[in-house]
Design an enzyme around this catalytic site. Structure first.
Site, mmCIF file in Angstrom:
data_model
loop_
_atom_site.group_PDB
_atom_site.id
_atom_site.type_symbol
_atom_site.label_atom_id
_atom_site.label_comp_id
_atom_site.label_asym_id
_atom_site.label_seq_id
_atom_site.Cartn_x
_atom_site.Cartn_y
_atom_site.Cartn_z
ATOM 1 N N CYS A 145 -4.792 -4.451 -1.837
ATOM 2 C CA CYS A 145 -4.438 -3.291 -2.655
ATOM 3 C C CYS A 145 -3.105 -3.547 -3.370
ATOM 4 O O CYS A 145 -2.153 -4.043 -2.768
ATOM 5 C CB CYS A 145 -4.324 -2.049 -1.778
ATOM 6 S SG CYS A 145 -3.924 -0.543 -2.712
ATOM 7 N N CYS A 165 2.423 1.413 -0.569
ATOM 8 C CA CYS A 165 2.553 2.418 0.482
ATOM 9 C C CYS A 165 3.169 1.754 1.715
ATOM 10 O O CYS A 165 2.612 0.802 2.269
ATOM 11 C CB CYS A 165 1.191 3.018 0.826
ATOM 12 S SG CYS A 165 0.332 3.720 -0.613
ATOM 13 N N CYS A 218 -18.218 11.012 3.440
ATOM 14 C CA CYS A 218 -16.885 11.179 2.870
ATOM 15 C C CYS A 218 -16.458 9.829 2.306
ATOM 16 O O CYS A 218 -16.861 8.783 2.821
ATOM 17 C CB CYS A 218 -15.908 11.647 3.949
ATOM 18 S SG CYS A 218 -14.195 11.842 3.381
ATOM 19 N N CYS A 231 -10.819 16.599 1.658
ATOM 20 C CA CYS A 231 -10.171 16.244 2.919
ATOM 21 C C CYS A 231 -8.822 15.644 2.550
ATOM 22 O O CYS A 231 -8.765 14.603 1.893
ATOM 23 C CB CYS A 231 -11.036 15.240 3.676
ATOM 24 S SG CYS A 231 -10.307 14.639 5.220
ATOM 25 N N CYS A 264 -16.951 8.236 6.853
ATOM 26 C CA CYS A 264 -16.007 8.148 5.746
ATOM 27 C C CYS A 264 -15.876 6.681 5.353
ATOM 28 O O CYS A 264 -15.553 5.837 6.185
ATOM 29 C CB CYS A 264 -14.643 8.712 6.140
ATOM 30 S SG CYS A 264 -13.472 8.763 4.749
ATOM 31 N N CYS A 300 1.083 0.934 4.956
ATOM 32 C CA CYS A 300 -0.272 0.391 4.848
ATOM 33 C C CYS A 300 -0.346 -1.128 4.964
ATOM 34 O O CYS A 300 0.228 -1.848 4.130
ATOM 35 C CB CYS A 300 -0.910 0.831 3.541
ATOM 36 S SG CYS A 300 -2.645 0.325 3.415
ATOM 37 N N ARG A 358 -8.187 17.722 11.551
ATOM 38 C CA ARG A 358 -8.723 16.461 12.085
ATOM 39 C C ARG A 358 -7.613 15.665 12.783
ATOM 40 O O ARG A 358 -6.621 15.306 12.158
ATOM 41 C CB ARG A 358 -9.365 15.642 10.958
ATOM 42 C CG ARG A 358 -10.506 16.389 10.282
ATOM 43 C CD ARG A 358 -11.248 15.562 9.232
ATOM 44 N NE ARG A 358 -12.272 16.377 8.589
ATOM 45 C CZ ARG A 358 -13.511 16.555 9.047
ATOM 46 N NH1 ARG A 358 -13.889 15.927 10.155
ATOM 47 N NH2 ARG A 358 -14.367 17.330 8.421
#
Length: 364
Positions: A54, A58, A130, A190, A98, A61, A262
């Site tokens: 990616c 972040c 999801c 979500c 998901c 991450c 969640r």
């Protein structure tokens, strides 16, 4: 989705968050029982359909290409592999899958076409589907909705004020826009955050205020504890105490009575007693399986044992809404038609090269 009008300001939310813990849990448990079955907890599975590489930064991450972690980059999974993983998750009690892709944003290409096929296939299994694919526009959201997507995950992560301390390659407003596009397409949303990144309590409350200020708050709000990964900027962050997770879950439950709260990343650091208090305080979902994208998670058997001890029951799919009906995707249908035509032409060319000619039939 309604919010609790008694806690619609930052000051009142802070007061709620800072209540004596047992009083807070009692209030949250009372609210939870008014709007939800306290014995039901949805088991969801999170599958990384495209891992690593990616371009974003972040700080939490391990999938960011710029960080040196143990995560190996993998290209997009095949549709067949995703169906196999979905069936396995369903067999182990998960009613929601998901699918996460380490993309900055959705691009209109063959990979996205394949994701559309994945969504339709998993929806056909009777699971809530999801997806978390990064930023997307309204047209892409409509394609996902038409394929049978039930929910789109796009976390705000923290307050607007703290966000820039963790991420610089995507603006807070970009995240809000993506959530808006999902809502315009009729998808459930979500969206939640991560605690333990070095933020203040005011930032945790600020995250919830961002949802308070929306015309329609998210239908589900995941609460994550930072899993500090070696090689990321936040690798040295001290793990939070489980009481902080309990407090955040309880505050979210009271503030958003109808939402599904969640209990997400960070459960491996929690005792069964700590998780039990989270369920009492309003957590209505967990992620099951040994991984959350790339970070450790309790295994299916551990969670089944915990459910048996606590007297919890797995929640069925679509208990809070109807299953989406998938519609033929024009781009996918055009591609299939083109592939069929190409296959026909190749077959005819093969016959011709072998010296055979189609047999002519005359009718007398």
């Amino acid at each position: 989705m309604k919010v609790n009008p008694a806690y619609n300001t930052k000051e009142s939310l802070l007061e709620l968050y800072n209540k004596p813990l047992l009083e807070l849990v009692f209030e949250a448990a009372t609210v939870h029982r008014q709007f939800h079955n306290p014995r039901e907890v949805q088991m969801s599975s999170l599958l990384s359909i495209k891992t690593g590489g990616c371009p974003e930064d972040c700080g939490y991450c391990p999938q960011a290409a710029r960080y040196h972690t143990d995560v190996e980059a993998h290209k997009l999974m095949t549709v067949e592999s995703v169906i196999e993983q979905a069936k396995n998750a369903q067999a182990n009690g998960s009613s929601r899958l998901c699918m996460g892709a380490a993309w900055r944003e959705v691009r209109d290409n063959k990979d996205f076409d394949n994701v559309i096929e994945m969504v339709a296939a998993v929806n056909d299994l009777g699971m809530e589907v999801c997806a978390t694919l990064g930023m997307m526009n309204e047209n892409q959201a409509h394609r996902l909705k038409n394929a049978g997507l039930f929910a789109y995950n796009h976390n705000l992560d923290s307050s607007k004020e703290f966000y820039g301390d963790v991420i610089s390659t995507r603006e807070y407003e970009d995240r809000l826009n993506t959530i808006g596009n999902a809502k315009k397409a009729g998808l459930t949303v979500c969206s939640g955050g991560i605690i333990g990144m070095g933020e203040a309590i005011e930032d945790r409350v600020g995250l919830l205020m961002s949802y308070m200020e929306m015309d329609t708050p998210p239908e589900s709000i995941p609460i994550n504890a930072l899993v500090a990964v070696e090689g990321t900027p936040l690798e040295d962050q001290k793990p939070i105490e489980q009481w902080e997770m309990i407090r955040m879950v309880a505050t979210t439950r009271v503030a958003f009575p109808e939402a599904v709260v969640r209990l997400s990343a960070g459960r491996t650091k929690m005792t069964m007693e700590g998780q039990a208090l989270c369920f009492m305080a309003g957590a209505g979902s967990i992620f099951a399986g040994d991984k959350l994208l790339t970070t450790p998670n309790p295994e299916f058997n551990e969670d089944k044992e915990m459910f048996a001890i606590l007297g919890l029951m797995p929640k069925e799919a679509f208990a809070d809404g109807e299953q989406p009906v998938s519609k033929p995707d024009p781009i996918i249908e055009a591609r299939k038609e083109k592939e069929a035509q190409r296959a026909k032409e190749l077959a005819e060319a093969k016959i011709a090269s072998a010296g055979f000619a189609p047999r002519k039939v005359t009718v007398s």
